[in-house]
Design a protein around this motif. Sequence first.
Motif, PDB file in Angstrom:
ATOM      1  N   GLU A   1       0.833  -1.201   0.000  1.00 53.07           N
ATOM      2  CA  GLU A   1       0.000   0.000   0.000  1.00 53.07           C
ATOM      3  C   GLU A   1       0.870   1.254   0.000  1.00 53.07           C
ATOM      4  N   ARG A   2       1.954   1.199   0.774  1.00 54.05           N
ATOM      5  CA  ARG A   2       2.872   2.338   0.875  1.00 54.05           C
ATOM      6  C   ARG A   2       4.252   1.781   1.178  1.00 54.05           C
TER       7      ARG A   2
ATOM      8  N   PRO B   1      -1.345  -3.874   2.022  1.00 51.51           N
ATOM      9  CA  PRO B   1      -2.673  -3.267   1.919  1.00 51.51           C
ATOM     10  C   PRO B   1      -3.581  -3.726   3.056  1.00 51.51           C
TER      11      PRO B   1
ATOM     12  N   GLN C   1      -0.576   2.130  10.907  1.00 53.77           N
ATOM     13  CA  GLN C   1       0.384   2.462   9.856  1.00 53.77           C
ATOM     14  C   GLN C   1       1.435   3.431  10.378  1.00 53.77           C
TER      15      GLN C   1
END
Length: 168
Positions: free
Chosen positions: A100-101, A125, A132
């Motif tokens: 996701e990042r 994800p 996070q």
Amino acid sequence: MPDQQRTPWDEDAYLRRVRAACFVCETLAGNPEYHHHVLYRDDATVVFLPRWPWLAGHVLVAPVRHLERVVGDFPVDDYLRLHRVLHATGLALERELPTERLYVLSLGSQQGNRHVHWHLVPLPPGVPYEEQQLAALGTERGWLDVPAEEQADLADRLGSRLAGLLAD
């Protein structure tokens, strides 16, 4: 965060270890006490999976030469060359693992972990926002306990992707 086997963080053992020797230099010297799964190395840069990953796919990128300042110890061409490898490593991670990042950060201190290095940590994800960023990287969560054979397999897969990206 997906359920994963985690091992509690031992702060005292960590502090003893990072102050005793340079983990990057010892890894490069082949010291078995500092074994990490290397997925790429050239004359200037090494990329490896840490023994104590925060998340699956956590990778470290470091100069081969013992440098301590994140920008000040590098001539600009050497810095950009290392960051080309860092960029390709990030692409390899994103192509190999659902991400996701991708977190990219340099940590360390003159008091421990002096050899400059960058952490690339793919956030999977679906992780709730509250878990996070810094929460995903906190030592209070412990480290991800990944069997050595799984780390070796991941290093091989990432190393193959990285070699292809750097050959382009």
